[in-house]
Motif scaffolding. Structure first.
Motif, PDB file in Angstrom:
ATOM      1  N   VAL A  21     -40.997 -68.080  15.988  1.00 28.32           N
ATOM      2  CA  VAL A  21     -41.520 -67.314  15.064  1.00 28.32           C
ATOM      3  C   VAL A  21     -40.570 -65.988  15.272  1.00 28.32           C
ATOM      4  O   VAL A  21     -40.021 -64.907  14.291  1.00 28.32           O
ATOM      5  CB  VAL A  21     -42.754 -66.919  15.300  1.00 28.32           C
TER       6      VAL A  21
ATOM      7  N   MET B 221     -36.708 -67.205  14.449  1.00 24.21           N
ATOM      8  CA  MET B 221     -37.366 -67.119  12.569  1.00 24.21           C
ATOM      9  C   MET B 221     -36.898 -65.646  11.983  1.00 24.21           C
ATOM     10  O   MET B 221     -35.596 -65.330  11.265  1.00 24.21           O
ATOM     11  CB  MET B 221     -37.456 -67.862  11.742  1.00 24.21           C
ATOM     12  N   ASP B 222     -37.455 -64.587  12.560  1.00 18.47           N
ATOM     13  CA  ASP B 222     -37.630 -63.810  12.780  1.00 18.47           C
ATOM     14  C   ASP B 222     -35.510 -62.880  12.971  1.00 18.47           C
ATOM     15  O   ASP B 222     -35.250 -62.314  11.612  1.00 18.47           O
ATOM     16  CB  ASP B 222     -38.320 -62.678  13.548  1.00 18.47           C
TER      17      ASP B 222
ATOM     18  N   ALA C  81     -33.015 -64.426  10.259  1.00 17.10           N
ATOM     19  CA  ALA C  81     -33.722 -63.581   8.874  1.00 17.10           C
ATOM     20  C   ALA C  81     -32.713 -62.031   8.653  1.00 17.10           C
ATOM     21  O   ALA C  81     -32.222 -62.232   7.995  1.00 17.10           O
ATOM     22  CB  ALA C  81     -34.744 -63.264   8.131  1.00 17.10           C
TER      23      ALA C  81
ATOM     24  N   ASP D 294     -31.718 -63.809   4.619  1.00 15.40           N
ATOM     25  CA  ASP D 294     -33.100 -65.033   4.453  1.00 15.40           C
ATOM     26  C   ASP D 294     -32.928 -65.720   3.336  1.00 15.40           C
ATOM     27  O   ASP D 294     -33.119 -67.551   3.374  1.00 15.40           O
ATOM     28  CB  ASP D 294     -34.127 -64.474   3.423  1.00 15.40           C
TER      29      ASP D 294
ATOM     30  N   VAL E 167     -33.781 -69.932   5.471  1.00 13.21           N
ATOM     31  CA  VAL E 167     -34.606 -68.865   6.405  1.00 13.21           C
ATOM     32  C   VAL E 167     -35.659 -67.919   6.148  1.00 13.21           C
ATOM     33  O   VAL E 167     -36.787 -68.155   6.748  1.00 13.21           O
ATOM     34  CB  VAL E 167     -33.141 -68.274   6.382  1.00 13.21           C
ATOM     35  N   GLY E 168     -35.680 -67.663   4.695  1.00  9.60           N
ATOM     36  CA  GLY E 168     -36.770 -66.666   4.451  1.00  9.60           C
ATOM     37  C   GLY E 168     -37.857 -68.096   4.560  1.00  9.60           C
ATOM     38  O   GLY E 168     -38.886 -66.939   4.602  1.00  9.60           O
TER      39      GLY E 168
ATOM     40  N   ARG F 238     -39.280 -69.044   7.861  1.00  7.81           N
ATOM     41  CA  ARG F 238     -39.959 -67.981   8.517  1.00  7.81           C
ATOM     42  C   ARG F 238     -40.940 -67.682   7.857  1.00  7.81           C
ATOM     43  O   ARG F 238     -41.991 -67.581   8.562  1.00  7.81           O
ATOM     44  CB  ARG F 238     -38.850 -66.687   7.551  1.00  7.81           C
ATOM     45  N   GLU F 239     -42.061 -67.811   6.582  1.00  8.92           N
ATOM     46  CA  GLU F 239     -43.127 -67.707   6.179  1.00  8.92           C
ATOM     47  C   GLU F 239     -44.049 -69.081   7.180  1.00  8.92           C
ATOM     48  O   GLU F 239     -44.335 -69.082   7.198  1.00  8.92           O
ATOM     49  CB  GLU F 239     -43.104 -67.651   4.358  1.00  8.92           C
TER      50      GLU F 239
ATOM     51  N   ALA G 103     -43.058 -70.945   9.639  1.00  8.93           N
ATOM     52  CA  ALA G 103     -43.570 -70.365  10.176  1.00  8.93           C
ATOM     53  C   ALA G 103     -44.568 -70.043  11.099  1.00  8.93           C
ATOM     54  O   ALA G 103     -44.744 -69.858  11.941  1.00  8.93           O
ATOM     55  CB  ALA G 103     -42.252 -70.278  11.553  1.00  8.93           C
TER      56      ALA G 103
END
Length: 289
Positions: A183, A186-187, A190, A195, A217-218, A221-222, A224
């Motif tokens: 997490v 991935m932040d 981003a 994203d 990526v965006g 990310r959600e 993850a």
């Protein structure tokens, strides 16, 4: 390309001492090759990343061996390498393997390989499964040119610094990451990469619950944030080809100069990052308005 042999033999027994790098299953025991079995069963010495895991693998595969088993891991590889060199020089065959996949690829092994190469000893490989190549192949991203970046740094600051260096990389990139840090990672992707860059995340490769998530990526990310389990292999598309001129990056040069970097060195760093000529960037900075 040379065509593979039709022979079903695991290969001829090596004559004299040698080092054999052996790839082991990364999850599915069905990926254990006959050559892997033959190498392990006939070696004089097994150099394993974790001796207990190796013995467990040998038991599950019904491998019979009377070899000497020694450990080779990150913290002892430096002093273990000369011992293995001496054994090989004396005519013994040493099989080197990690817990899963190919040794020396983000796993212990390269120091032993380097020591053997420097000593002029024979080195060969019995290839096996690789999470890097498997994740790349199923990602759906360009695979003609790629770079393997290993495990992402644990700390966010170091992770962001690495991603800044790789932001303009044109090749597809492969990373390893822990489910406990995905997490936060991935932040950082981003924030630094953006994203919209295409990406995939593979988990549990070769296992029952194998899964590859594809998107940006965006979007990943959600996903993850909802939680991902298992060993994760991330594949990130390279930067799109964008025409750029030295004058477009004078701000980056000035920022480095303001931070204390010599102008010529700053121009070199910016030029390397964006695939420009160091001389052209430096000249543009000198003649800026």
């Amino acid at each position: 390309m040379t065509q593979p042999s039709d022979s079903e033999s695991p290969g001829p027994d090596p004559t004299g001492g040698r080092l054999i790098l052996v790839g082991t299953p990364i999850g599915n025991l069905g990926d254990a090759s006959p050559r892997m079995r033959h190498a392990i069963e006939t070696a004089d010495v097994i150099a394993a990343e974790d001796t207990r895991r190796f013995l467990s693998l040998a038991q599950r595969l019904n491998l019979t061996h009377t070899n000497r088993v020694v450990s080779v891991f990150d913290h002892n590889e430096g002093h273990r390498a000369p011992e293995l060199v001496d054994l090989i020089a004396a005519g013994e065959t040493v099989v080197l393997l990690s817990d899963a996949g190919m040794p020396a690829v983000s796993d212990p092994g390269y120091r032993v390989v380097r020591a053997c190469a420097e000593a002029g000893l024979a080195i060969s490989s019995t290839p096996g499964p690789s999470a890097v190549l498997m994740a790349l192949a199923v990602s759906g991203l360009p695979s003609d040119r790629f770079s393997f970046e290993g495990f992402l740094p644990r700390k966010s600051g170091q992770r962001k610094s690495l991603l800044e260096e790789l932001k303009a990389e044109k090749r597809t990139m492969v990373f390893f990451e822990s489910p406990h840090r995905i997490v936060d990672a991935m932040d950082d992707f981003a924030e630094v990469i953006g994203d919209d860059r295409p990406m995939s995340i593979s988990r549990e490769l070769t296992k029952t619950y194998e899964e590859t998530l594809r998107g940006t990526v965006g979007s990943l990310r959600e996903l993850a944030a909802e939680g991902l389990r298992g060993e994760l292999t991330l594949v990130l598309a390279g930067a799109a080809e964008v025409e750029t001129a030295p004058e477009d990056h004078l701000g980056e040069v000035s920022a480095l100069v303001d931070a204390g970097v010599r102008a010529k060195e700053a121009a070199g760093q910016v030029a390397k990052r964006f695939g420009l000529s160091k001389r052209d960037v430096y000249e543009a900075w000198l003649h800026r308005e």
